[in-house]
Design an enzyme around this catalytic site. Sequence first.
Site, PDB file in Angstrom:
ATOM      1  N   CYS A 169      -5.128  -7.356   5.149  1.00 42.26           N
ATOM      2  CA  CYS A 169      -6.333  -7.297   5.981  1.00 42.26           C
ATOM      3  C   CYS A 169      -7.271  -8.471   5.694  1.00 42.26           C
ATOM      4  O   CYS A 169      -8.072  -8.861   6.540  1.00 42.26           O
ATOM      5  CB  CYS A 169      -7.094  -5.991   5.735  1.00 42.26           C
ATOM      6  SG  CYS A 169      -6.023  -4.562   5.651  1.00 42.26           S
ATOM      7  N   SER A 222       0.708  -4.786  -3.999  1.00 43.77           N
ATOM      8  CA  SER A 222      -0.635  -4.248  -3.691  1.00 43.77           C
ATOM      9  C   SER A 222      -1.631  -5.312  -3.270  1.00 43.77           C
ATOM     10  O   SER A 222      -2.632  -5.543  -3.928  1.00 43.77           O
ATOM     11  CB  SER A 222      -1.188  -3.504  -4.913  1.00 43.77           C
ATOM     12  OG  SER A 222      -0.612  -2.245  -4.984  1.00 43.77           O
ATOM     13  N   ALA A 264       0.802  -1.233   0.000  1.00 48.82           N
ATOM     14  CA  ALA A 264       0.000   0.000   0.000  1.00 48.82           C
ATOM     15  C   ALA A 264       0.832   1.279   0.000  1.00 48.82           C
ATOM     16  O   ALA A 264       0.687   2.133  -0.891  1.00 48.82           O
ATOM     17  CB  ALA A 264      -0.928  -0.026   1.218  1.00 48.82           C
ATOM     18  N   ASN A 278      -2.326   3.784   2.750  1.00 55.62           N
ATOM     19  CA  ASN A 278      -2.787   4.207   1.416  1.00 55.62           C
ATOM     20  C   ASN A 278      -2.808   5.726   1.291  1.00 55.62           C
ATOM     21  O   ASN A 278      -2.411   6.278   0.262  1.00 55.62           O
ATOM     22  CB  ASN A 278      -4.185   3.642   1.143  1.00 55.62           C
ATOM     23  CG  ASN A 278      -4.104   2.215   0.626  1.00 55.62           C
ATOM     24  OD1 ASN A 278      -3.695   1.987  -0.497  1.00 55.62           O
ATOM     25  ND2 ASN A 278      -4.458   1.263   1.469  1.00 55.62           N
ATOM     26  N   TRP A 324     -32.899   8.003  18.335  1.00 60.85           N
ATOM     27  CA  TRP A 324     -31.610   8.578  18.754  1.00 60.85           C
ATOM     28  C   TRP A 324     -30.566   7.526  18.448  1.00 60.85           C
ATOM     29  O   TRP A 324     -30.553   6.469  19.070  1.00 60.85           O
ATOM     30  CB  TRP A 324     -31.584   8.869  20.257  1.00 60.85           C
ATOM     31  CG  TRP A 324     -32.373  10.066  20.675  1.00 60.85           C
ATOM     32  CD1 TRP A 324     -33.643  10.068  21.153  1.00 60.85           C
ATOM     33  CD2 TRP A 324     -31.936  11.430  20.661  1.00 60.85           C
ATOM     34  NE1 TRP A 324     -34.044  11.346  21.433  1.00 60.85           N
ATOM     35  CE2 TRP A 324     -33.005  12.210  21.139  1.00 60.85           C
ATOM     36  CE3 TRP A 324     -30.755  12.078  20.295  1.00 60.85           C
ATOM     37  CZ2 TRP A 324     -32.932  13.594  21.263  1.00 60.85           C
ATOM     38  CZ3 TRP A 324     -30.680  13.447  20.420  1.00 60.85           C
ATOM     39  CH2 TRP A 324     -31.760  14.195  20.897  1.00 60.85           C
TER      40      TRP A 324
HETATM   41  C1  LIG Z   1      -3.720 -10.077   9.304  1.00 62.33           C
HETATM   42  C2  LIG Z   1      -3.798  -8.585   9.130  1.00 62.33           C
HETATM   43  C3  LIG Z   1      -5.020  -7.956   9.164  1.00 62.33           C
HETATM   44  C4  LIG Z   1      -5.092  -6.564   8.984  1.00 62.33           C
HETATM   45  N1  LIG Z   1      -6.312  -5.954   9.011  1.00 62.33           N
HETATM   46  C5  LIG Z   1      -6.398  -4.628   8.796  1.00 62.33           C
HETATM   47  C6  LIG Z   1      -7.666  -3.986   8.738  1.00 62.33           C
HETATM   48  O1  LIG Z   1      -8.702  -4.633   8.875  1.00 62.33           O
HETATM   49  N2  LIG Z   1      -7.686  -2.641   8.525  1.00 62.33           N
HETATM   50  C7  LIG Z   1      -6.548  -1.906   8.347  1.00 62.33           C
HETATM   51  O2  LIG Z   1      -6.640  -0.675   8.125  1.00 62.33           O
HETATM   52  N3  LIG Z   1      -5.327  -2.498   8.390  1.00 62.33           N
HETATM   53  C8  LIG Z   1      -5.227  -3.824   8.601  1.00 62.33           C
HETATM   54  N4  LIG Z   1      -3.991  -4.431   8.612  1.00 62.33           N
HETATM   55  C9  LIG Z   1      -2.778  -3.604   8.474  1.00 62.33           C
HETATM   56  C10 LIG Z   1      -2.454  -3.349   7.014  1.00 62.33           C
HETATM   57  O3  LIG Z   1      -2.353  -4.552   6.320  1.00 62.33           O
HETATM   58  C11 LIG Z   1      -1.131  -2.589   6.948  1.00 62.33           C
HETATM   59  O4  LIG Z   1      -1.279  -1.403   7.661  1.00 62.33           O
HETATM   60  C12 LIG Z   1      -0.720  -2.275   5.521  1.00 62.33           C
HETATM   61  O5  LIG Z   1      -0.485  -3.446   4.809  1.00 62.33           O
HETATM   62  C13 LIG Z   1       0.530  -1.412   5.525  1.00 62.33           C
HETATM   63  O6  LIG Z   1       0.990  -1.238   4.224  1.00 62.33           O
HETATM   64  P1  LIG Z   1       2.516  -0.897   3.975  1.00 62.33           P
HETATM   65  O7  LIG Z   1       2.688  -0.801   2.497  1.00 62.33           O
HETATM   66  O8  LIG Z   1       2.935   0.220   4.804  1.00 62.33           O
HETATM   67  O9  LIG Z   1       3.318  -2.146   4.559  1.00 62.33           O
HETATM   68  P2  LIG Z   1       3.263  -3.696   4.190  1.00 62.33           P
HETATM   69  O10 LIG Z   1       1.920  -4.125   3.788  1.00 62.33           O
HETATM   70  O11 LIG Z   1       3.930  -4.411   5.327  1.00 62.33           O
HETATM   71  O12 LIG Z   1       4.187  -3.799   2.909  1.00 62.33           O
HETATM   72  C14 LIG Z   1       5.568  -3.576   2.973  1.00 62.33           C
HETATM   73  C15 LIG Z   1       6.197  -4.369   1.840  1.00 62.33           C
HETATM   74  O13 LIG Z   1       7.577  -4.056   1.781  1.00 62.33           O
HETATM   75  C16 LIG Z   1       8.294  -5.235   1.490  1.00 62.33           C
HETATM   76  N5  LIG Z   1       9.654  -5.027   2.005  1.00 62.33           N
HETATM   77  C17 LIG Z   1      10.014  -4.813   3.286  1.00 62.33           C
HETATM   78  N6  LIG Z   1      11.350  -4.626   3.357  1.00 62.33           N
HETATM   79  C18 LIG Z   1      11.821  -4.713   2.092  1.00 62.33           C
HETATM   80  C19 LIG Z   1      13.119  -4.601   1.529  1.00 62.33           C
HETATM   81  N7  LIG Z   1      14.204  -4.365   2.289  1.00 62.33           N
HETATM   82  N8  LIG Z   1      13.255  -4.748   0.192  1.00 62.33           N
HETATM   83  C20 LIG Z   1      12.172  -4.997  -0.597  1.00 62.33           C
HETATM   84  N9  LIG Z   1      10.921  -5.126  -0.103  1.00 62.33           N
HETATM   85  C21 LIG Z   1      10.757  -4.973   1.225  1.00 62.33           C
HETATM   86  C22 LIG Z   1       7.529  -6.325   2.225  1.00 62.33           C
HETATM   87  O14 LIG Z   1       7.773  -7.587   1.636  1.00 62.33           O
HETATM   88  C23 LIG Z   1       6.089  -5.867   2.046  1.00 62.33           C
HETATM   89  O15 LIG Z   1       5.487  -6.446   0.899  1.00 62.33           O
HETATM   90  C24 LIG Z   1      -3.894  -5.820   8.781  1.00 62.33           C
HETATM   91  C25 LIG Z   1      -2.659  -6.468   8.760  1.00 62.33           C
HETATM   92  C26 LIG Z   1      -2.595  -7.838   8.916  1.00 62.33           C
HETATM   93  C27 LIG Z   1      -1.258  -8.521   8.881  1.00 62.33           C
END
Ligand SMILES: Cc1cc2nc3c(=O)[nH]c(=O)nc-3n(C[C@H](O)[C@H](O)[C@H](O)COP(=O)(O)OP(=O)(O)OC[C@H]3O[C@@H](n4cnc5c(N)ncnc54)[C@H](O)[C@@H]3O)c2cc1C
Length: 449
Positions: free
Chosen positions: A44, A40, A12, A302, A431
């Site tokens: 969740c 992407s 994201a 996002n 309400w």
């Molecule tokens: C089981 C679960 C349920 C969830 N439910 C919810 C929900 O209901 N509502 C909500 O708002 N949020 C929820 N979340 C949280 C949400 O998924 C995260 O907040 C979101 O995915 C964050 O996105 P991001 O891109 O910051 O990080 P991430 O999704 O962690 O993506 C980071 C990416 O970077 C890659 N990466 C890391 N280091 C490196 C590197 N050195 N080199 C190359 N690639 C690398 C990883 O492989 C990963 O694909 C949930 C999370 C989980 C695990």
Amino acid sequence: MSQRLLVIGGDAGGMAAASVARRRSPDLEIVALEQGRYTSYSACGIPYVLGGDVFSLDQLVARTPQQFRDRFRIDVRTGHRAMAIDLDKRSVEVHNLAQDRTYKLGFDLLHIATGAKPRRPPIPGIDGSQVYGVQTLEDAAPLLEEAKSGRCRNVVVVGGGYIGLELAEAFIKREAMVTVIERGAEVMGRLDPDMGALVSAGMRKHGITVHTAEAVNAIEPGTVTTTQRTVPADIVVLGLGVEPNSALAAEAGIATGVQGAIAVDRRQRTSVDGVWAAGDCCQSRFIVTGEPVYVALGTVANKQGRIAGINIAGGYATFPGVVGTAITKLCALEVGRTGVTEKEAKRAGFEYVVAKIESTTRAGYYPGAGTITVKLLVERVSGRVLGGQVIGPEGTAKRIDVLATAITAGMTADDVVYLDLSYAPPFSPVWDPVQEAARRASGLLEARG
Ligand SMILES: Cc1cc2nc3c(=O)[nH]c(=O)nc-3n(C[C@H](O)[C@H](O)[C@H](O)COP(=O)(O)OP(=O)(O)OC[C@H]3O[C@@H](n4cnc5c(N)ncnc54)[C@H](O)[C@@H]3O)c2cc1C
């Protein structure tokens, strides 16, 4: 010559920035590094695949690497891990995992979106092969195999965070015996304990064993030992929350802040010129107190990614911050929270009143009406809404959005009481429960003067 934007992290926070930057800046060369296979994706959705409500992990992918290449002209390199950032040379050391080859890639602009990782405190045995932390689709795949195999009869969830609890429900659906062990007074530490107790009760009703005020001492193959007992455990799932995956940035000399998350300003700029960050790896600003905060949610990732993308492409956009709004569905209960809890309000020095009411999700006489509990924290002199929590059956969770809006807008309890919210018997009493709670808070403020 065109500039090169290098994005680290393909979910994201990374791909939102990359695609917004591409739309606004057609000439930019964009390379995105992702160590896993997917881009992407909705982490969740993982609990719902594990529980069998959603068919496969592939359904959770919003855009594949190939779609980014074809539609956005983004050079997505999956299976490529960023190993180190050299800020002086403006380059990143990359490891191609399939070929076991390392190379250097230069950048003009860098966007870091490396996400978070499940917390693993130093409990003996926590790194065992039967212990699962879930953050990415790759993490979920072996757990899905376990869930489908029917081999794991006994599942222990260590920690009562919402991810652990969602996974607990998934394994109950797979007919495992599930035990949740939580060190705190109640599950879901981001709620007040009186509200967390309702969640524990709801999960117990569904056959999940919940032990609170009990710490895990050791994890061994086949068992988990706590301060009170030894529980059989074919597999162990971590539900201890997450921490920012910020070591790469920190080791390069980029400033970090709350809980080690990358420090960013309102335009998602890091401490280093030309380097941005978004999502679970970085911090936000908490609107209620104005202080930095670490909130790891897809909603935030996002939005921050979008803001970063606009700024990277030379535009101007600012991220206003968060009020910590989150919802989840646990067994028959929906849970929502926003703003501060009582503990957080005290820590921030607020004087407040608490209004806690029970109402119904629909008009009391309408079929399917269930009990909803609403807890509201309101600042004493100003009447400003500071925090809210809701728990109840279907129709409960999204009510928290009214309170999130009220907190963001700086509204008072009275403002909420007289909001022109909708009503019809299949949806609410006349309400709405959040307005009833606000009315109660308003009365308490008047009584106290
Ligand atoms: C089981 C679960 C349920 C969830 N439910 C919810 C929900 O209901 N509502 C909500 O708002 N949020 C929820 N979340 C949280 C949400 O998924 C995260 O907040 C979101 O995915 C964050 O996105 P991001 O891109 O910051 O990080 P991430 O999704 O962690 O993506 C980071 C990416 O970077 C890659 N990466 C890391 N280091 C490196 C590197 N050195 N080199 C190359 N690639 C690398 C990883 O492989 C990963 O694909 C949930 C999370 C989980 C695990």
